[in-house]
Design an enzyme around this catalytic site. Structure first.
Site, PDB file in Angstrom:
ATOM      1  CB  THR A  14      -0.887   0.013   1.266  1.00 32.05           C
ATOM      2  OG1 THR A  14      -1.640  -1.182   1.324  1.00 32.05           O
ATOM      3  CG2 THR A  14      -1.830   1.192   1.278  1.00 32.05           C
TER       4      THR A  14
ATOM      5  CB  THR B 283      -3.509  -7.886   8.335  1.00 31.36           C
ATOM      6  OG1 THR B 283      -3.090  -7.355   9.595  1.00 31.36           O
ATOM      7  CG2 THR B 283      -2.514  -8.928   7.888  1.00 31.36           C
ATOM      8  N   GLY B 284      -5.509  -5.556   6.447  1.00 36.64           N
ATOM      9  CA  GLY B 284      -6.600  -4.597   6.495  1.00 36.64           C
ATOM     10  C   GLY B 284      -7.749  -4.991   7.386  1.00 36.64           C
TER      11      GLY B 284
END
Length: 647
Positions: free
Chosen positions: A507, A560-561
């Site tokens: 990201t 880790t969304g």
């Protein structure tokens, strides 16, 4: 008598026999706590002094000064919430007091209790703690407690307050009597409105007769409302009224002769607010004031409250109010602008990257920082800066965003992005777009040109076309490296975590503060390799992967969304700063700790309202960098690398 009763009675006798042990006794409408020996002789003679604390951390130096002013005797703390733990902290960590007694009020009736009067009468020093000042007004105004506080000062004994406690020490105070506290913007829009509830004829404290105080000052953007308070007081005939704002972690200590010095644990200041001339009010109540003189009091400054003069001020400026908008405010102790970025995190141990890749990542981060820095240095907004920065990273195939994004289970690139303006609290986000070259620009358009916050899929791309935002063939986003990762995933059904450990969470993000002190944050991603069923992570979710609020923080995350969403990571950082009085570094580290406790990992880039930057991660590395008006771009990859000037 039952055994339990005998034990309770014995315990009560034991507590009474041990004066150094904290104890609590209920009264009618209050609770009583003590620490130390309330019967001990004090070490000296009390003398007049005022300790004005701006909230949050208490300066040990200021408290030692106050203990000396109290004759190293008996301190009484007044509250309307919480308990007596501050007394134990003062006895254990500061020392210098024979005892600390705490009275926690829950009703006005308690103010008439003779025991309260007795405790206040023998106090060598009195300190009013934080909370809700409207309770202090309701419980104490025009009661024996107010009389006792004024009598205490007339005896030449010290008094102090923090936050709500400080708010009531001025000759005129903000009573916060409305259902909701007033913010700067609404106070300037109508200084004589129903929410600007000033209270006078309450306490009579030396040197503060013509002063209105306010606390948590820069951190909660309260300058505008203090100007409004002064405007209302002057309009009511109190033409000599001035304002005194004090930053968090900061204390202004005033001697009996009116001279004062400042103590701070976090580069805070006291602010003297002295408007020149009379305020103007438009027909709708909006404030106008051509000249509002602001003088900063720092640790090296000396103040004389007899004539309100400041020697060696930390800063001085003339601000103004036009149509309810305050401008020309100095920004002490922060760079004129600052920016921080990340490019994902992962298992990036030293030696895991070939030297040429290590160098390529560093050069890419520096290039992106240079673009954002140029926007800010030329006076551009923080929103413009984070968008421009992420456009560079979205075009760089090294990163999992835009061109270079990973492929989902069906071999498509599905892109997410979000952006937030800390000044307006407006935000925009997009998810699962596939033909828009710069998803971050589309998120900006959602924020600026629609009434929505998040758009997704074909609808988001359609909105981009309607707004004239550049479109590309979906094949534009393909890179051979990411395609090979996709093929590997298809063969072995490995997650992106396995296929690219050095870029485990791909990201990109940016946070920035501009020359007007406004914060912004932005995040963009291609998600996870092999993601299915329209999976959306934290990156486009405001409050999870992206968040910004002026005076508090700006945040962008990578990790880790699912865990960032559950912990509301971005908003959590800001709440820790605002409500737990944590520094931006502590807030970032504690938030990552909370994510790790659930089983998640990743990293955060964060910035507070003073432009302080902090990075936090529980992975072996994070591609990251920072630049400010005082520091050239600096970048890092590995967890043990330190970027100077960051927490």
């Amino acid at each position: 008598m039952r055994v339990q009763t005998l034990v309770a009675a014995a315990l009560a006798l034991l507590l009474a026999a041990l004066p150094g042990l904290a104890q609590a006794r209920d009264g009618d409408g209050y609770r009583y706590y003590s620490a130390g020996d309330v019967n001990a002789e004090r070490g000296g003679t009390p003398s007049l002094g005022l300790m004005l604390i701006g909230g949050a951390d208490w300066s040990p130096q200021a408290w030692r000064w106050f203990a000396e002013k109290s004759g190293n005797g008996h301190l009484v703390i007044l509250r309307a919430s919480q308990d007596g733990s501050d007394g134990e902290w003062l006895m254990d960590e500061i020392g210098g007091f024979a005892s600390v007694e705490t009275l926690v009020f829950s009703s006005r009736e308690a103010a008439y209790d003779p025991r309260i009067a007795e405790i206040l009468d023998r106090a060598d020093g009195i300190f009013i703690a934080g909370g809700d000042q409207s309770n202090y007004v309701r419980f104490w105004k025009d009661t024996p407690v107010a009389e006792a506080l004024n009598a205490h000062v007339r005896k030449g004994r010290p008094i102090g307050g923090t936050s709500a406690g400080l708010a009531i020490l001025g000759g005129t105070g903000y009573g916060a009597m409305a259902p909701e506290a007033v913010a700067s913007t609404e106070a300037l829009a109508d200084p004589r409105g129903d929410k600007v509830t000033l209270v006078d004829k309450f306490l009579d404290v030396p040197f503060l007769a013509n002063v209105i105080t306010d606390t948590h000052f820069s951190e909660r953007d309260r300058l505008g409302r203090l100007v409004a308070f002064v405007a209302q007081a002057r309009a009511a005939g109190k033409e000599d009224t001035i304002g005194l704002g004090i930053d968090e972690d900061t204390a202004l200590c005033i001697e009996a002769d009116g001279t004062a010095r400042l103590f701070t644990t976090s580069d805070g200041h006291a602010w003297l607010v002295r408007p020149q001339g009379a305020p103007r009010f438009a027909d709708d109540g909006t404030l106008g004031w051509d000249r509002v003189t602001l003088t900063g009091i720092g640790p090296d400054s000396r103040v004389d409250f007899n004539d309100i003069t400041v020697t060696d001020p930390a800063f001085a400026a003339d601000a103004r109010v036009a149509d309810g908008v305050l401008s020309g405010v100095p920004t002490p102790n922060r760079p004129r602008w600052a920016i921080a970025i990340h490019g994902g995190s992962g298992v990036i141990e030293r030696g895991s990257l070939p030297p040429e890749m290590d160098q390529a990542y560093r050069e890419s981060l520096e290039k992106a920082l240079a673009v954002g820095s140029e926007v800010l240095a030329n006076g551009g907004s923080s929103v413009d800066a984070v968008e421009a920065t992420l456009r560079v990273l979205e075009d760089d195939p090294l990163f999992n965003a835009g061109r270079g994004a990973v492929f989902d289970a069906e071999g498509r690139n599905q892109l997410d992005a979000s952006i937030m303006d800390g000044n307006t609290m407006q935000a925009g986000a997009v998810a699962a777009v596939s033909t828009t070259r710069h998803p971050i620009t589309l998120a900006r358009a959602v924020m600026d040109k629609s009434r929505h916050v998040m758009l997704s899929g074909e609808g988001a791309d359609q909105f981009a076309r309607e707004q004239g935002i550049e479109q590309v063939d979906p094949g534009y986003f393909r890179t051979e490296h990411r395609w090979q990762q996709h093929l590997e995933w298809k063969r072995d059904h490995q997650s992106a975590l396995a296929s690219d450990p050095t870029h485990r969470f791909g990201t990109v993000g940016a946070v920035a503060i501009d020359q007007n002190g406004h914060l912004a944050a932005a995040t963009s991603t291609g998600g996870l390799t092999g993601k299915r069923w329209g999976r959306i992570g934290d990156s486009p979710i405001i409050g999870a992967g992206t968040y910004a609020a002026d005076g508090r923080c700006a945040v962008s995350g990578t990790g880790t969304g699912e865990y960032f969403i559950r912990e509301n990571a971005g908003r959590q950082v800001c709440d820790r700063v605002a409500w737990n009085s944590e520094s931006i570094g502590e807030a970032a580290r504690n938030t990552i700790g909370a994510i790790g406790a659930l089983g998640g990992d990743g990293g955060l880039i964060t910035m507070d309202g003073n432009g302080r930057i902090a990075f936090a991660m529980n992975t072996e590395g994070m591609y990251r960098g920072a630049a400010t008006s005082e520091h050239a771009p600096r970048v890092a990859i590995y967890a043990d690398e330190v970027i100077d000037g960051t927490e």
